[in-house]
Design an enzyme around this catalytic site. Structure first.
Site, PDB file in Angstrom:
ATOM      1  CG  ASN A 175      32.421 -14.188 -13.007  1.00  0.00           C
ATOM      2  OD1 ASN A 175      32.259 -14.690 -11.900  1.00  0.00           O
ATOM      3  ND2 ASN A 175      31.503 -14.271 -13.957  1.00  0.00           N
ATOM      4  NE  ARG A 180      19.501 -16.741 -24.484  1.00  0.00           N
ATOM      5  CZ  ARG A 180      18.424 -16.607 -23.694  1.00  0.00           C
ATOM      6  NH1 ARG A 180      18.056 -17.581 -22.867  1.00  0.00           N
ATOM      7  NH2 ARG A 180      17.695 -15.517 -23.747  1.00  0.00           N
ATOM      8  CG  ASP A 288      15.740 -19.715 -21.255  1.00  0.00           C
ATOM      9  OD1 ASP A 288      16.550 -20.497 -20.743  1.00  0.00           O
ATOM     10  OD2 ASP A 288      15.975 -18.500 -21.437  1.00  0.00           O
TER      11      ASP A 288
END
Ligand code: FMN
Ligand code: MN
Length: 488
Positions: A175, A180, A288
Protein backbone atom coordinates in the site's frame (compact mmCIF):
# COMPACT_ATOMS: atom_id res chain seq x y z
CA UNK A 1 4.77 9.69 -21.34
CA UNK A 2 6.51 8.77 -18.08
CA UNK A 3 9.12 10.86 -16.28
CA UNK A 4 12.23 9.09 -15.03
CA UNK A 5 12.43 11.36 -12.01
CA UNK A 6 11.39 14.67 -10.51
CA UNK A 7 14.11 16.62 -12.37
CA UNK A 8 12.65 15.57 -15.71
CA UNK A 9 9.30 16.95 -14.60
CA UNK A 10 10.90 20.19 -13.40
CA UNK A 11 12.48 20.57 -16.85
CA UNK A 12 9.06 20.02 -18.42
CA UNK A 13 7.53 22.71 -16.20
CA UNK A 14 10.36 25.10 -16.90
CA UNK A 15 10.07 24.64 -20.66
CA UNK A 16 6.36 25.44 -20.43
CA UNK A 17 7.12 28.60 -18.43
CA UNK A 18 5.31 27.09 -15.43
CA UNK A 19 8.11 27.20 -12.87
CA UNK A 20 9.62 30.08 -10.96
CA UNK A 21 13.00 29.73 -9.31
CA UNK A 22 13.42 31.76 -6.13
CA UNK A 23 17.09 32.42 -5.31
CA UNK A 24 16.19 34.68 -2.39
CA UNK A 25 16.85 32.95 0.97
CA UNK A 26 13.46 31.81 2.35
CA UNK A 27 12.82 30.31 5.78
CA UNK A 28 11.27 26.84 6.13
CA UNK A 29 9.49 28.28 9.14
CA UNK A 30 6.31 30.04 7.92
CA UNK A 31 7.92 31.93 5.03
CA UNK A 32 7.71 29.10 2.46
CA UNK A 33 3.99 28.88 3.30
CA UNK A 34 3.44 32.61 2.84
CA UNK A 35 5.07 32.44 -0.61
CA UNK A 36 3.32 29.23 -1.62
CA UNK A 37 -0.10 30.36 -0.34
CA UNK A 38 0.10 33.56 -2.36
CA UNK A 39 1.05 31.57 -5.46
CA UNK A 40 -1.63 28.90 -4.95
CA UNK A 41 -4.32 31.56 -4.52
CA UNK A 42 -3.41 33.29 -7.79
CA UNK A 43 -5.61 32.64 -10.87
CA UNK A 44 -5.62 28.99 -12.02
CA UNK A 45 -3.13 28.00 -9.32
CA UNK A 46 -0.20 30.16 -10.48
CA UNK A 47 3.11 28.41 -11.14
CA UNK A 48 5.28 25.81 -9.46
CA UNK A 49 8.04 27.26 -7.27
CA UNK A 50 11.55 25.93 -6.79
CA UNK A 51 13.10 27.55 -3.72
CA UNK A 52 16.84 27.25 -4.22
CA UNK A 53 17.95 28.66 -0.87
CA UNK A 54 15.90 27.32 1.98
CA UNK A 55 16.84 28.16 5.55
CA UNK A 56 16.02 25.20 7.78
CA UNK A 57 14.02 25.73 10.98
CA UNK A 58 16.27 27.17 13.71
CA UNK A 59 19.15 27.98 11.32
CA UNK A 60 20.28 31.17 9.67
CA UNK A 61 22.01 30.06 6.44
CA UNK A 62 20.51 28.28 3.39
CA UNK A 63 20.90 24.48 3.51
CA UNK A 64 21.73 23.56 -0.09
CA UNK A 65 18.66 21.35 -0.70
CA UNK A 66 16.15 23.04 -3.04
CA UNK A 67 12.44 22.73 -2.25
CA UNK A 68 9.76 22.23 -4.90
CA UNK A 69 6.16 23.22 -4.28
CA UNK A 70 2.90 23.69 -6.22
CA UNK A 71 4.14 21.31 -8.94
CA UNK A 72 0.66 19.68 -9.17
CA UNK A 73 -1.16 22.95 -8.51
CA UNK A 74 -3.06 23.65 -11.74
CA UNK A 75 -5.17 21.64 -14.16
CA UNK A 76 -2.38 21.73 -16.74
CA UNK A 77 0.44 20.82 -14.38
CA UNK A 78 -1.66 18.05 -12.84
CA UNK A 79 -2.23 16.59 -16.32
CA UNK A 80 1.45 16.89 -17.22
CA UNK A 81 2.37 15.20 -13.94
CA UNK A 82 0.41 12.21 -15.20
CA UNK A 83 2.00 12.39 -18.64
CA UNK A 84 -1.04 13.72 -20.53
CA UNK A 85 -2.19 17.09 -21.85
CA UNK A 86 -5.65 16.68 -20.37
CA UNK A 87 -6.69 14.53 -17.39
CA UNK A 88 -9.86 13.60 -19.30
CA UNK A 89 -7.65 11.49 -21.58
CA UNK A 90 -6.99 9.18 -18.64
CA UNK A 91 -10.70 9.03 -17.83
CA UNK A 92 -11.38 8.17 -21.50
CA UNK A 93 -8.79 5.40 -21.37
CA UNK A 94 -10.38 3.92 -18.26
CA UNK A 95 -13.84 4.33 -19.78
CA UNK A 96 -12.82 2.38 -22.85
CA UNK A 97 -11.62 -0.46 -20.62
CA UNK A 98 -14.69 -0.53 -18.42
CA UNK A 99 -17.36 -0.06 -21.08
CA UNK A 100 -19.45 -3.21 -20.86
CA UNK A 101 -19.66 -3.53 -24.63
CA UNK A 102 -20.34 -6.96 -25.93
CA UNK A 103 -17.93 -7.69 -28.76
CA UNK A 104 -19.76 -8.21 -32.05
CA UNK A 105 -17.92 -11.39 -32.92
CA UNK A 106 -14.99 -13.61 -32.17
CA UNK A 107 -12.42 -11.42 -33.92
CA UNK A 108 -13.69 -8.39 -32.02
CA UNK A 109 -13.56 -10.34 -28.74
CA UNK A 110 -9.96 -11.44 -29.30
CA UNK A 111 -9.02 -7.87 -30.19
CA UNK A 112 -10.29 -6.67 -26.82
CA UNK A 113 -8.21 -9.08 -24.70
CA UNK A 114 -5.11 -6.85 -24.58
CA UNK A 115 -7.32 -3.94 -23.51
CA UNK A 116 -8.62 -5.85 -20.52
CA UNK A 117 -5.16 -6.71 -19.22
CA UNK A 118 -4.12 -3.07 -19.55
CA UNK A 119 -4.83 -2.39 -15.85
CA UNK A 120 -2.24 -4.95 -14.76
CA UNK A 121 0.08 -4.77 -17.73
CA UNK A 122 2.79 -2.68 -16.04
CA UNK A 123 3.50 -4.17 -12.60
CA UNK A 124 6.32 -2.61 -10.58
CA UNK A 125 9.72 -4.06 -11.39
CA UNK A 126 12.57 -4.56 -8.91
CA UNK A 127 15.90 -3.35 -10.29
CA UNK A 128 19.42 -3.70 -8.93
CA UNK A 129 20.41 -0.08 -8.61
CA UNK A 130 18.95 3.40 -8.48
CA UNK A 131 19.86 6.95 -7.65
CA UNK A 132 17.74 7.06 -4.49
CA UNK A 133 20.63 5.35 -2.69
CA UNK A 134 23.46 7.46 -4.16
CA UNK A 135 24.14 8.82 -0.69
CA UNK A 136 23.50 7.08 2.63
CA UNK A 137 23.19 9.64 5.39
CA UNK A 138 25.21 8.46 8.37
CA UNK A 139 23.81 8.78 10.96
CA UNK A 140 20.27 9.39 9.66
CA UNK A 141 19.24 12.91 10.62
CA UNK A 142 15.84 14.30 9.65
CA UNK A 143 16.95 17.79 10.67
CA UNK A 144 19.23 17.87 7.63
CA UNK A 145 16.15 18.03 5.37
CA UNK A 146 14.33 21.34 4.77
CA UNK A 147 11.14 20.15 6.47
CA UNK A 148 8.80 23.10 6.93
CA UNK A 149 6.86 24.41 9.86
CA UNK A 150 3.92 25.64 7.81
CA UNK A 151 1.56 27.68 9.99
CA UNK A 152 2.05 29.63 13.25
CA UNK A 153 0.28 27.16 15.57
CA UNK A 154 1.78 24.00 13.98
CA UNK A 155 3.26 21.54 16.46
CA UNK A 156 6.51 21.38 14.46
CA UNK A 157 7.85 20.64 10.99
CA UNK A 158 5.91 18.24 8.75
CA UNK A 159 6.66 16.13 5.69
CA UNK A 160 3.67 16.92 3.49
CA UNK A 161 4.13 14.93 0.25
CA UNK A 162 5.43 11.54 1.40
CA UNK A 163 4.70 8.24 -0.30
CA UNK A 164 4.28 6.00 2.73
CA UNK A 165 4.96 2.40 1.71
CA UNK A 166 3.86 -0.65 3.70
CA UNK A 167 3.12 -4.32 3.01
CA UNK A 168 0.16 -6.36 4.21
CA UNK A 169 1.23 -8.91 6.80
CA UNK A 170 -0.83 -11.75 5.34
CA UNK A 171 0.12 -11.58 1.67
CA UNK A 172 2.68 -8.80 1.19
CA UNK A 173 0.38 -6.64 -0.95
CA UNK A 174 1.86 -3.17 -1.00
CA UNK A 175 0.00 0.00 0.00
CA UNK A 176 1.24 3.48 -0.77
CA UNK A 177 -0.55 6.35 0.96
CA UNK A 178 0.15 10.03 1.38
CA UNK A 179 0.09 10.77 5.10
CA UNK A 180 1.79 13.82 6.60
CA UNK A 181 4.54 13.18 9.14
CA UNK A 182 5.51 15.48 12.00
CA UNK A 183 9.22 15.55 12.81
CA UNK A 184 9.76 14.94 16.55
CA UNK A 185 13.56 14.65 16.54
CA UNK A 186 16.42 13.51 14.31
CA UNK A 187 15.10 9.96 13.95
CA UNK A 188 11.39 9.95 14.79
CA UNK A 189 8.23 11.34 13.27
CA UNK A 190 4.51 10.98 13.72
CA UNK A 191 2.58 8.79 11.27
CA UNK A 192 -0.69 10.53 10.61
CA UNK A 193 -2.60 7.80 8.77
CA UNK A 194 -6.30 8.09 9.51
CA UNK A 195 -7.92 4.94 10.86
CA UNK A 196 -9.85 4.49 7.60
CA UNK A 197 -6.74 4.48 5.44
CA UNK A 198 -4.53 1.69 4.14
CA UNK A 199 -1.48 2.14 6.37
CA UNK A 200 -3.60 2.13 9.52
CA UNK A 201 -5.50 -1.00 8.42
CA UNK A 202 -2.23 -2.80 7.79
CA UNK A 203 -0.86 -1.77 11.20
CA UNK A 204 -3.92 -3.34 12.88
CA UNK A 205 -2.90 -6.71 11.46
CA UNK A 206 0.70 -6.35 12.64
CA UNK A 207 -0.54 -5.24 16.06
CA UNK A 208 -2.75 -8.31 16.40
CA UNK A 209 0.22 -10.50 15.51
CA UNK A 210 2.44 -8.51 17.93
CA UNK A 211 4.86 -7.67 15.12
CA UNK A 212 6.67 -4.46 14.31
CA UNK A 213 5.68 -3.03 10.91
CA UNK A 214 8.37 -1.88 8.53
CA UNK A 215 7.60 1.38 6.72
CA UNK A 216 9.44 3.14 3.91
CA UNK A 217 8.80 6.71 2.86
CA UNK A 218 9.71 7.98 -0.59
CA UNK A 219 9.88 11.64 -1.59
CA UNK A 220 9.93 12.51 -5.27
CA UNK A 221 10.34 10.34 -8.33
CA UNK A 222 7.95 10.55 -11.28
CA UNK A 223 5.18 12.90 -10.05
CA UNK A 224 2.64 10.21 -11.02
CA UNK A 225 3.84 8.25 -7.97
CA UNK A 226 2.99 10.99 -5.49
CA UNK A 227 -0.40 11.42 -7.13
CA UNK A 228 -1.10 7.68 -6.87
CA UNK A 229 -0.26 7.75 -3.14
CA UNK A 230 -3.11 10.24 -2.75
CA UNK A 231 -5.57 8.36 -4.99
CA UNK A 232 -8.46 6.49 -3.32
CA UNK A 233 -7.74 3.05 -4.71
CA UNK A 234 -9.65 0.10 -3.27
CA UNK A 235 -7.85 -1.75 -0.49
CA UNK A 236 -5.52 -4.43 -1.79
CA UNK A 237 -4.53 -2.58 -4.97
CA UNK A 238 -0.88 -1.58 -5.11
CA UNK A 239 -0.73 2.16 -5.90
CA UNK A 240 2.51 1.55 -7.85
CA UNK A 241 0.63 -0.90 -10.09
CA UNK A 242 -1.85 1.89 -10.82
CA UNK A 243 1.08 4.27 -11.39
CA UNK A 244 2.41 1.77 -13.98
CA UNK A 245 -0.97 1.89 -15.73
CA UNK A 246 -0.97 5.71 -15.76
CA UNK A 247 2.65 5.92 -16.97
CA UNK A 248 2.26 2.99 -19.39
CA UNK A 249 5.57 1.89 -17.95
CA UNK A 250 6.45 -0.12 -14.84
CA UNK A 251 7.60 1.74 -11.74
CA UNK A 252 11.19 0.68 -11.04
CA UNK A 253 11.76 -0.20 -7.42
CA UNK A 254 14.81 -1.16 -5.44
CA UNK A 255 15.38 -2.89 -2.14
CA UNK A 256 15.80 -0.78 0.98
CA UNK A 257 19.04 -1.02 2.98
CA UNK A 258 17.70 -1.71 6.46
CA UNK A 259 14.18 -3.08 5.91
CA UNK A 260 12.50 -5.60 3.66
CA UNK A 261 10.57 -3.14 1.47
CA UNK A 262 11.15 -1.63 -1.96
CA UNK A 263 11.12 2.04 -2.90
CA UNK A 264 11.08 3.89 -6.25
CA UNK A 265 14.65 3.67 -7.57
CA UNK A 266 14.55 7.25 -8.82
CA UNK A 267 13.10 8.89 -5.72
CA UNK A 268 14.89 11.98 -4.42
CA UNK A 269 14.94 11.01 -0.75
CA UNK A 270 14.03 7.79 1.09
CA UNK A 271 13.36 7.26 4.79
CA UNK A 272 13.49 3.66 6.02
CA UNK A 273 12.12 2.60 9.37
CA UNK A 274 9.33 0.99 11.32
CA UNK A 275 6.24 1.56 13.43
CA UNK A 276 5.96 -0.28 16.73
CA UNK A 277 2.47 -1.64 17.52
CA UNK A 278 0.85 0.13 20.45
CA UNK A 279 3.25 3.05 20.49
CA UNK A 280 1.56 6.43 19.96
CA UNK A 281 2.42 10.04 20.57
CA UNK A 282 0.64 13.37 20.31
CA UNK A 283 0.60 14.59 16.72
CA UNK A 284 -0.37 18.14 15.71
CA UNK A 285 -1.74 20.69 15.77
CA UNK A 286 -1.32 21.19 12.03
CA UNK A 287 -2.85 23.85 9.79
CA UNK A 288 -4.88 21.46 7.65
CA UNK A 289 -6.61 21.37 4.29
CA UNK A 290 -9.94 22.11 5.97
CA UNK A 291 -8.61 25.65 6.48
CA UNK A 292 -8.52 25.02 10.25
CA UNK A 293 -5.94 23.46 12.52
CA UNK A 294 -6.43 19.76 13.04
CA UNK A 295 -6.48 19.14 16.77
CA UNK A 296 -3.59 17.33 18.48
CA UNK A 297 -4.30 13.59 18.79
CA UNK A 298 -2.52 10.29 19.45
CA UNK A 299 -0.97 8.73 16.32
CA UNK A 300 1.62 6.00 15.69
CA UNK A 301 5.33 6.84 15.74
CA UNK A 302 7.73 6.23 12.85
CA UNK A 303 11.32 5.34 13.80
CA UNK A 304 13.92 6.03 11.12
CA UNK A 305 16.61 3.39 10.55
CA UNK A 306 18.15 4.90 7.42
CA UNK A 307 17.96 7.95 5.17
CA UNK A 308 19.24 7.68 1.61
CA UNK A 309 19.10 10.22 -1.19
CA UNK A 310 20.28 11.24 -4.63
CA UNK A 311 23.48 13.17 -5.09
CA UNK A 312 21.75 16.56 -5.20
CA UNK A 313 18.26 15.89 -3.92
CA UNK A 314 15.23 18.12 -4.34
CA UNK A 315 12.74 18.18 -1.49
CA UNK A 316 9.07 17.99 -2.64
CA UNK A 317 6.62 19.86 -0.45
CA UNK A 318 3.09 21.16 -0.43
CA UNK A 319 1.13 23.34 1.91
CA UNK A 320 -2.49 22.93 2.86
CA UNK A 321 -4.84 25.51 4.35
CA UNK A 322 -7.95 27.39 3.33
CA UNK A 323 -8.85 26.18 -0.17
CA UNK A 324 -7.98 26.31 -2.96
CA UNK A 325 -4.48 24.95 -2.47
CA UNK A 326 -2.33 22.56 -4.50
CA UNK A 327 -4.15 19.51 -3.11
CA UNK A 328 -7.38 20.76 -4.70
CA UNK A 329 -5.89 19.92 -8.12
CA UNK A 330 -4.84 16.47 -6.95
CA UNK A 331 -8.40 15.88 -5.76
CA UNK A 332 -9.73 17.27 -9.01
CA UNK A 333 -7.64 14.75 -10.99
CA UNK A 334 -9.11 11.99 -8.82
CA UNK A 335 -12.62 13.34 -9.42
CA UNK A 336 -12.11 13.13 -13.18
CA UNK A 337 -10.13 9.86 -13.33
CA UNK A 338 -12.50 7.96 -11.05
CA UNK A 339 -15.76 9.03 -12.75
CA UNK A 340 -15.78 6.04 -15.14
CA UNK A 341 -15.22 3.70 -12.19
CA UNK A 342 -18.09 5.30 -10.26
CA UNK A 343 -20.25 4.89 -13.37
CA UNK A 344 -19.48 1.17 -13.41
CA UNK A 345 -21.40 0.83 -10.13
CA UNK A 346 -23.80 3.79 -10.43
CA UNK A 347 -24.36 4.08 -14.19
CA UNK A 348 -27.04 6.78 -13.86
CA UNK A 349 -24.36 9.24 -12.68
CA UNK A 350 -23.63 11.53 -15.63
CA UNK A 351 -21.15 13.76 -13.85
CA UNK A 352 -20.20 14.87 -10.34
CA UNK A 353 -18.05 17.46 -8.69
CA UNK A 354 -16.22 17.94 -5.42
CA UNK A 355 -16.02 21.73 -5.22
CA UNK A 356 -12.84 23.24 -3.76
CA UNK A 357 -14.88 24.84 -0.96
CA UNK A 358 -15.97 21.38 0.17
CA UNK A 359 -12.40 20.05 0.72
CA UNK A 360 -13.32 16.72 -0.96
CA UNK A 361 -15.60 15.31 1.72
CA UNK A 362 -18.00 18.11 2.64
CA UNK A 363 -19.91 18.50 -0.62
CA UNK A 364 -20.62 16.21 -3.55
CA UNK A 365 -22.76 17.53 -6.40
CA UNK A 366 -24.02 14.76 -8.61
CA UNK A 367 -26.00 14.86 -11.81
CA UNK A 368 -28.19 11.91 -12.74
CA UNK A 369 -30.55 10.78 -15.44
CA UNK A 370 -33.60 10.26 -13.26
CA UNK A 371 -35.73 7.30 -14.29
CA UNK A 372 -37.90 6.36 -11.32
CA UNK A 373 -39.38 7.82 -8.13
CA UNK A 374 -36.83 8.18 -5.35
CA UNK A 375 -33.95 7.73 -7.78
CA UNK A 376 -31.95 10.59 -6.21
CA UNK A 377 -32.08 8.83 -2.82
CA UNK A 378 -30.83 5.60 -4.35
CA UNK A 379 -27.84 7.48 -5.78
CA UNK A 380 -27.04 9.17 -2.44
CA UNK A 381 -27.08 5.82 -0.66
CA UNK A 382 -24.82 4.31 -3.32
CA UNK A 383 -22.32 7.17 -2.95
CA UNK A 384 -22.28 6.79 0.84
CA UNK A 385 -21.30 3.17 0.26
CA UNK A 386 -18.54 3.82 -2.24
CA UNK A 387 -14.89 3.86 -1.13
CA UNK A 388 -13.71 7.18 0.27
CA UNK A 389 -16.93 8.83 -0.97
CA UNK A 390 -18.40 7.32 2.21
CA UNK A 391 -17.17 10.48 3.97
CA UNK A 392 -19.44 12.77 1.89
CA UNK A 393 -21.21 15.00 4.41
CA UNK A 394 -23.64 16.77 2.07
CA UNK A 395 -24.72 15.29 -1.25
CA UNK A 396 -26.79 17.32 -3.70
CA UNK A 397 -28.43 15.39 -6.56
CA UNK A 398 -29.57 17.31 -9.64
CA UNK A 399 -31.06 16.57 -13.05
CA UNK A 400 -29.05 16.08 -16.20
CA UNK A 401 -29.38 19.65 -17.50
CA UNK A 402 -27.62 21.14 -14.46
CA UNK A 403 -23.90 21.87 -14.67
CA UNK A 404 -22.48 20.37 -11.49
CA UNK A 405 -19.15 22.06 -12.13
CA UNK A 406 -20.90 25.42 -11.66
CA UNK A 407 -21.32 26.13 -7.94
CA UNK A 408 -23.64 29.05 -8.65
CA UNK A 409 -25.94 26.93 -10.82
CA UNK A 410 -26.07 24.13 -8.24
CA UNK A 411 -27.01 26.54 -5.42
CA UNK A 412 -29.65 28.13 -7.63
CA UNK A 413 -31.25 24.76 -8.40
CA UNK A 414 -30.88 23.46 -4.83
CA UNK A 415 -32.76 26.44 -3.44
CA UNK A 416 -35.50 26.28 -6.03
CA UNK A 417 -36.11 22.54 -6.24
CA UNK A 418 -35.90 21.45 -2.62
CA UNK A 419 -38.73 21.07 -0.13
CA UNK A 420 -36.63 20.67 3.02
CA UNK A 421 -38.83 18.15 4.77
CA UNK A 422 -39.62 15.94 1.80
CA UNK A 423 -36.43 16.21 -0.25
CA UNK A 424 -33.72 15.59 2.33
CA UNK A 425 -32.35 12.39 3.76
CA UNK A 426 -30.41 12.12 7.00
CA UNK A 427 -28.26 9.13 7.62
CA UNK A 428 -25.30 8.06 9.73
CA UNK A 429 -21.89 6.68 9.06
CA UNK A 430 -18.14 7.20 9.13
CA UNK A 431 -16.94 10.80 8.93
CA UNK A 432 -13.59 12.07 7.77
CA UNK A 433 -10.97 12.14 10.53
CA UNK A 434 -10.44 15.86 9.88
CA UNK A 435 -14.09 16.81 10.38
CA UNK A 436 -14.26 18.90 13.55
CA UNK A 437 -18.05 19.30 13.59
CA UNK A 438 -19.14 15.75 14.40
CA UNK A 439 -19.63 15.24 18.16
CA UNK A 440 -17.64 12.02 17.97
CA UNK A 441 -14.44 11.60 16.00
CA UNK A 442 -14.88 9.47 12.84
CA UNK A 443 -18.65 9.01 13.21
CA UNK A 444 -21.63 11.21 12.57
CA UNK A 445 -24.52 12.16 10.34
CA UNK A 446 -24.78 12.93 6.64
CA UNK A 447 -27.39 14.72 4.63
CA UNK A 448 -28.60 14.33 1.07
CA UNK A 449 -30.61 16.85 -0.94
CA UNK A 450 -32.83 15.68 -3.77
CA UNK A 451 -32.71 18.76 -6.02
CA UNK A 452 -34.16 16.97 -9.05
CA UNK A 453 -37.54 17.85 -10.56
CA UNK A 454 -40.30 16.31 -8.43
CA UNK A 455 -42.87 13.97 -9.93
CA UNK A 456 -46.49 13.18 -9.03
CA UNK A 457 -45.25 9.65 -8.22
CA UNK A 458 -43.11 11.27 -5.54
CA UNK A 459 -46.11 13.01 -4.03
CA UNK A 460 -45.72 16.28 -5.91
CA UNK A 461 -49.12 16.77 -7.52
CA UNK A 462 -48.74 20.50 -8.23
CA UNK A 463 -47.50 21.49 -11.69
CA UNK A 464 -43.71 21.80 -12.09
CA UNK A 465 -42.67 24.99 -13.91
CA UNK A 466 -40.53 25.15 -17.06
CA UNK A 467 -37.10 26.70 -16.98
CA UNK A 468 -36.94 30.13 -18.62
CA UNK A 469 -35.24 29.83 -22.00
CA UNK A 470 -35.42 32.41 -24.81
CA UNK A 471 -36.68 31.45 -28.26
CA UNK A 472 -33.63 30.34 -30.31
CA UNK A 473 -34.43 32.40 -33.42
CA UNK A 474 -34.85 35.57 -31.38
CA UNK A 475 -31.53 35.02 -29.57
CA UNK A 476 -29.78 34.44 -32.89
CA UNK A 477 -31.18 37.64 -34.38
CA UNK A 478 -30.17 39.74 -31.36
CA UNK A 479 -26.67 38.22 -31.33
CA UNK A 480 -26.18 39.13 -34.98
CA UNK A 481 -27.18 42.74 -34.45
CA UNK A 482 -25.12 42.84 -31.24
CA UNK A 483 -21.96 41.87 -33.15
CA UNK A 484 -22.71 44.29 -35.96
CA UNK A 485 -22.96 47.15 -33.44
CA UNK A 486 -19.68 45.97 -31.87
CA UNK A 487 -21.25 45.84 -28.42
CA UNK A 488 -19.12 44.13 -25.76
C1 FMN B 1 -1.31 16.64 0.41
C2 FMN B 1 -2.10 15.51 1.02
C3 FMN B 1 -1.97 15.23 2.37
C4 FMN B 1 -2.67 14.18 2.95
N1 FMN B 1 -2.50 13.92 4.28
C5 FMN B 1 -3.10 12.85 4.83
C6 FMN B 1 -2.84 12.49 6.18
O1 FMN B 1 -2.08 13.15 6.88
N2 FMN B 1 -3.45 11.38 6.70
C7 FMN B 1 -4.29 10.62 5.94
O2 FMN B 1 -4.77 9.60 6.45
N3 FMN B 1 -4.58 10.93 4.65
C8 FMN B 1 -3.99 12.02 4.09
N4 FMN B 1 -4.25 12.35 2.79
C9 FMN B 1 -5.26 11.59 2.04
C10 FMN B 1 -4.76 10.23 1.61
O3 FMN B 1 -3.51 10.32 1.00
C11 FMN B 1 -5.75 9.61 0.63
O4 FMN B 1 -6.99 9.47 1.27
C12 FMN B 1 -5.30 8.27 0.08
O5 FMN B 1 -6.26 7.81 -0.85
C13 FMN B 1 -5.12 7.24 1.15
O6 FMN B 1 -4.66 6.06 0.53
P1 FMN B 1 -4.86 4.65 1.23
O7 FMN B 1 -6.32 4.30 1.11
O8 FMN B 1 -3.97 3.73 0.47
O9 FMN B 1 -4.46 4.81 2.64
C14 FMN B 1 -3.55 13.40 2.18
C15 FMN B 1 -3.69 13.69 0.82
C16 FMN B 1 -2.98 14.72 0.23
C17 FMN B 1 -3.14 15.00 -1.24
MN1 MN C 1 -4.37 2.09 -0.76
Amino acid sequence: MAYRDLSEFITRLEEAGELVRIREPVKAELEITAWADRMMKSPDGGKAILFENVIRVGESEPCGIPLLTNAYGSKNRMAWALGVEDVEKIADRIRSLTKPEIPSGLVEAVKRIPELVEFTKYPPKVVGSGHCQDVVMDPPDLKKLPVCKCWPEDGGGFFTLPQVITKRLTDGVRNVGMYRMQVYDRQTTGMHWHIHHGGSGYLDEYSKAGKRMEVAVALGGDPALGYCASAPLPEGIDEYLFAGFLRKKPVELMKCKTIDLEVPADAEIVLEGYVEPGETRIEGPFGDHTGFYSLPDEYPVFHVTAITHRMNPIYPHTIVGKPPMEDYYMGWATERIFLPLIQLVIPEVIDYSLPAEGIFHNFVFVKIRKRYPGHAFKVMNAIWGLGQLMFSKFIVVVDEWVDVQDLSEVLWVLGNHCEPERDTLMTKGPRDALDHASPLAHFGSKMGFDATEKWPEEGHTRAWPDRIVMDGAVTKKVNEIWSRLNLK
